[in-house]
Structure formats: C-alpha cells, structure tokens
Design a protein around this motif. Sequence first.
Motif, mmCIF file in Angstrom:
data_model
loop_
_atom_site.group_PDB
_atom_site.id
_atom_site.type_symbol
_atom_site.label_atom_id
_atom_site.label_comp_id
_atom_site.label_asym_id
_atom_site.label_seq_id
_atom_site.Cartn_x
_atom_site.Cartn_y
_atom_site.Cartn_z
ATOM 1 N N GLU A 1 1.875 -2.052 -25.032
ATOM 2 C CA GLU A 1 2.019 -3.476 -24.749
ATOM 3 C C GLU A 1 0.988 -3.888 -23.700
ATOM 4 O O GLU A 1 0.679 -3.135 -22.781
ATOM 5 C CB GLU A 1 3.420 -3.792 -24.218
ATOM 6 C CG GLU A 1 4.524 -3.575 -25.246
ATOM 7 C CD GLU A 1 5.889 -3.916 -24.680
ATOM 8 O OE1 GLU A 1 5.951 -4.362 -23.502
ATOM 9 O OE2 GLU A 1 6.881 -3.741 -25.393
ATOM 10 N N GLU A 2 0.481 -5.114 -23.843
ATOM 11 C CA GLU A 2 -0.478 -5.626 -22.878
ATOM 12 C C GLU A 2 0.208 -5.823 -21.533
ATOM 13 O O GLU A 2 1.338 -6.301 -21.459
ATOM 14 C CB GLU A 2 -1.050 -6.952 -23.377
ATOM 15 C CG GLU A 2 -2.188 -7.482 -22.526
ATOM 16 C CD GLU A 2 -2.941 -8.623 -23.206
ATOM 17 O OE1 GLU A 2 -3.673 -9.338 -22.510
ATOM 18 O OE2 GLU A 2 -2.792 -8.778 -24.438
ATOM 19 N N LEU A 3 -0.476 -5.443 -20.466
ATOM 20 C CA LEU A 3 0.054 -5.632 -19.120
ATOM 21 C C LEU A 3 -0.093 -7.104 -18.746
ATOM 22 O O LEU A 3 -1.168 -7.688 -18.891
ATOM 23 C CB LEU A 3 -0.712 -4.755 -18.135
ATOM 24 C CG LEU A 3 -0.224 -4.707 -16.688
ATOM 25 C CD1 LEU A 3 1.184 -4.120 -16.615
ATOM 26 C CD2 LEU A 3 -1.190 -3.867 -15.848
ATOM 27 N N LEU A 4 0.977 -7.726 -18.292
ATOM 28 C CA LEU A 4 0.962 -9.148 -17.984
ATOM 29 C C LEU A 4 0.484 -9.383 -16.553
ATOM 30 O O LEU A 4 0.920 -8.689 -15.621
ATOM 31 C CB LEU A 4 2.353 -9.753 -18.166
ATOM 32 C CG LEU A 4 2.958 -9.661 -19.573
ATOM 33 C CD1 LEU A 4 4.364 -10.259 -19.581
ATOM 34 C CD2 LEU A 4 2.078 -10.369 -20.588
ATOM 35 N N LEU A 5 -0.367 -10.380 -16.378
ATOM 36 C CA LEU A 5 -0.802 -10.728 -15.041
ATOM 37 C C LEU A 5 0.367 -11.226 -14.204
ATOM 38 O O LEU A 5 0.366 -11.090 -12.980
ATOM 39 C CB LEU A 5 -1.906 -11.794 -15.088
ATOM 40 C CG LEU A 5 -3.310 -11.254 -15.419
ATOM 41 C CD1 LEU A 5 -3.512 -11.197 -16.919
ATOM 42 C CD2 LEU A 5 -4.392 -12.091 -14.772
ATOM 43 N N GLU A 6 1.367 -11.786 -14.863
ATOM 44 C CA GLU A 6 2.566 -12.224 -14.147
ATOM 45 C C GLU A 6 3.297 -11.042 -13.505
ATOM 46 O O GLU A 6 4.063 -11.215 -12.549
ATOM 47 C CB GLU A 6 3.534 -12.945 -15.107
ATOM 48 C CG GLU A 6 3.021 -14.270 -15.632
ATOM 49 C CD GLU A 6 2.195 -14.115 -16.909
ATOM 50 O OE1 GLU A 6 1.643 -13.013 -17.141
ATOM 51 O OE2 GLU A 6 2.102 -15.097 -17.669
ATOM 52 N N ASP A 7 3.050 -9.826 -14.031
ATOM 53 C CA ASP A 7 3.692 -8.629 -13.477
ATOM 54 C C ASP A 7 2.858 -7.974 -12.380
ATOM 55 O O ASP A 7 3.399 -7.308 -11.490
ATOM 56 C CB ASP A 7 3.944 -7.604 -14.594
ATOM 57 C CG ASP A 7 5.055 -8.038 -15.540
ATOM 58 O OD1 ASP A 7 5.899 -8.849 -15.113
ATOM 59 O OD2 ASP A 7 5.068 -7.557 -16.685
ATOM 60 N N THR A 8 1.531 -8.113 -12.457
ATOM 61 C CA THR A 8 0.667 -7.436 -11.484
ATOM 62 C C THR A 8 0.300 -8.310 -10.296
ATOM 63 O O THR A 8 0.130 -7.807 -9.188
ATOM 64 C CB THR A 8 -0.626 -6.945 -12.166
ATOM 65 O OG1 THR A 8 -1.268 -8.061 -12.805
ATOM 66 C CG2 THR A 8 -0.331 -5.872 -13.200
ATOM 67 N N ALA A 9 0.180 -9.616 -10.510
ATOM 68 C CA ALA A 9 -0.179 -10.519 -9.406
ATOM 69 C C ALA A 9 0.800 -10.410 -8.237
ATOM 70 O O ALA A 9 0.371 -10.349 -7.071
ATOM 71 C CB ALA A 9 -0.291 -11.956 -9.904
#
Length: 498
Positions: A69-77
């Motif tokens: 699955e693509e890593l979400l920027l909402e999860d890393t930011a």
Amino acid sequence: MQHHHTENNAGTHETWLEREALAEAMIPLIGRLYRTNNVVTSIHGRSLINKSTMSILKAHRFARRITTEELLLEDTAPILRILADLDLGAAAIDIGRLRNAYDGAGDGRTLEEFVRAELADIVGQGGRDERTSTDVVLYGFGRIGRLVARLLIEKAGGGHGLRLRAVVVRRGSANDLTKRASLLRRDSVHGSFEGTIQVDEATNTITANGTRIQVIYSDDPATIDYTAYGISDALVVDNTGRWRDEEGLSQHLTSTGVAKVLLTAPGKGALKNIVHGINHATILDSDRIITAASCTTNAITPVLKAIHDRFGVVHGHVETVHSFTNDQNLIDNFHKGDRRGRSAALNMVLTETGAATAVAKALPELAGKLTGSSIRVPTPDVSIAILNLTLETGTTKEEVNTYLRGMSLHSGMRKQVDYIDSPEVVSTDFVGSRRAGIVDGLATIADGIHLVLYVWYDNEFGYSCQVVRVMEEMAAVHPPTYPAADADTSAGGSVHAG
C-alpha cells in the motif's frame, strides 16, 4: 457522462494538489532536523534530505513495494512534526518504518507517545553528536573520485562523520583547478551537481555547497604533508588504480597526516577486499589498508550470498555485459591489454574479469566455484551480470524471485540488493541507483537446480555508494538508527540508514 468524467478528474487533481501541499510543508521540517539536530530522515531507505516535493511524493509511492500500500503523507507528516518538537540528538530515522512499527504495535498509545518512547535515548539532546569527524582525502579525481566527492558533500550535514578535506591530482594544465571544478559541476552521465561550486585560485580550493576542498598537486603519494593544510589522521581514498598491493598503497602511510587507506579497486595479495553488506564486519580498527573490491564484485556478491544461503551454489559462471571504461581506446590504437586497443565506441570487446574469483575473498564458501568473463559494450555507464548457477536445492522462478524481492526489502543486505519486475526497463533506467545490484525478476530462469539471474548495476554510482559505506565503517561514523534495524543476514554486520 462527460460531465461525470470531468468531476472525477477535478477530484483527482484536487487530491494531488493537497498531497503536494503536504509534501512542501515537510521540506522545512526535514531541513531543520538535518541542520539543527543532525537527524537524517528517510522513507524505507530513500533519503529525504535536500529532496524536492516530487521526490518526497515518489518516496511515499515507493512504499507500496514494502507493504503493498502507498504510504500516506497524512501518516508521515505528523511524525515529522513530532520529531521537530523533540529536540533530538544525531540519528538516522526511517519515518516509513517508524510508521509501520506504530501501526503494528496496536497498544493504544498515541503516535507522539510511541515516537517519544522509540527515540527515548536521543530526546532532548539538542543535536548532540557523539561521532568523531574523520578527514578524507581523495587521491585521484576521476570517475569514482568525483562521484564519491558528490556523495560526501551530500552527506556533510553538521560536519560530523566523514569530512572531505582535499583531493590530490597531478597538474594537467595552467587552468587545472577550473577544469577540475568544471568536471565536478557537470557530468555527461550523472547530470549537473546539485548545488553551488566556487573556485579560489589563490588558495587552490574548490568550495561545493559549503564544503571547502583543498586541491593538492603531487605525483608522489609518499611525500605530502597533509598537516600543512590542517588535515590529520586522514582516510586516503586512492581511486587512481595505480597501486593495488600493500607495498604500493603503503606509500600513502608515509605521508604526514595519514591514518588509513582505502583502494577503490580489487586489491592484490593478502589485502582485505570488502564488499559492504557481506564482510564489512571483518574490518578492524587496526586495519591500515582496505580495498573496496570492484563494481562487478560488489554487484554480484550480495545476490550470490543470498542464493547460496537459501539454495546452495554448486558452481556457476558469471558473464558481465559491461559499459566501456576509461582504460579502453576511443578508436583503434595500441593497448597493452588484449583486445582493449580496439575502439570502445564501435565494438563489443570480449575481455577477462577477475570478479568471479574475487567473490571468494568476500565470500570464502564460494571459493573455486565460479568462473567469469566480460563483454565491454558501447555504453558509458550501467552494466548487467548474468549469473548461470547450478544449485544444491532446486527452485522455481516464483520462489527465487519472491525470496530475492524479500531480501531487497527486509534483510541486512537491503542496501546492496534491489529488485525490479518491470517489462520495460533498460540500462539507462538504472543510472544513479544507490544499490550495488538490481535483480531483474522477469528475466529469471529457473529449472530445478539450474538458475539464471540477471543483475543490473550502475558500475559507477552504485559502486561509489558501496565505497562510501566502507569508508563509514572504517571511520566508525554511523549515527544511531531508528527504528532498530532488522536482524542482519550479512556476516554479523550492522545495518545503517542513509
């Protein structure tokens, strides 16, 4: 119907713009962590330092290869914002793996509580860096020398770790310094230098992105006083290839200010040939001269180790289709080597390679089991090795590809081995690869105990990355890595981000 299609496009574009905005907001946090706290951030091994918005988005997309699955920027930011508030000490932090660890913990802690606990050792350290700095001298400034210089400048950070202080060359012309700087600035294969370069003729220095490099003119490795330039206990990286044995390379050690020597070529005699990811744990602090083997040895040894560990290699033949190199002639002319006098730009040139036998220096269990040869072809960079192996235990294409893909993502050799299964890739797609070798899964042939693997490698840049990894081991300048590294499968060595 047409109106509905337009709405979908508008929605997709709007989502893309939102993701761009998130990535743009991450850039100053990444930069502040790097410059203020000596923290190098990455996503599944892809460094985020000095990267563009698009590069950050692509790094998140790459995460699909690890988790599907693509890593979400909402999860890393949010992780980056937390890191910025913790006033950390020096570290290498993989925020992709950190997010995966949090998602898998399932213990009810908030993200901030989890991150704070994971990084407890460096919280509130204010950029503290326990590493010592090691002065580096590049003896020679050719293809590998200039790429190693680019990598060292890129990793300069707060000045800890490896510090490029000087290059030593023979003066080629009255405007030698300007020409050397121009070759660092522009590269026909790897593109322009990312940053700024200034030349100071009065002091014989080149300053690249704030790194001041003293250019020393000499043709004698034994008589230079490096301390006159403020350089001491230096690691000299000999990339000339003029000396391959202990006697020749020991000349560097007689110069004032030199502590250790690394050769960017296969060594002769009893010198340790190090392939990072395989036998770097054998480097001792007492070792004065080390060699980084060859580009081909670095490309194939990790893959061979992976195969031998799982299936056992009875014997095999390694055929490399290798880009031409500087030692060949542009057009037909005298050359002391067989066939290499013929035009590199017009011919496929069959020649020998010592890589197959050199593998045994890093991986003794394969001694006497491999033969090898090479065909030089009219391309300037990127090569491919064809490993034709007979195994102890039979396998299938699907099994061996799944195994090698896993090794590229989760093992102690994930910095060395990459894997790709695109039906459209060609050699130029691997220019700039930081892995030692890339397995082309679609080309794999497996029939019981008979296995053929195709391994691409950037014989310039990928190899230079391996050289820098060996330098870091020799100087012991790795920062602590978070989250904790995977169990290493590479001869007891440690795994480091960056």
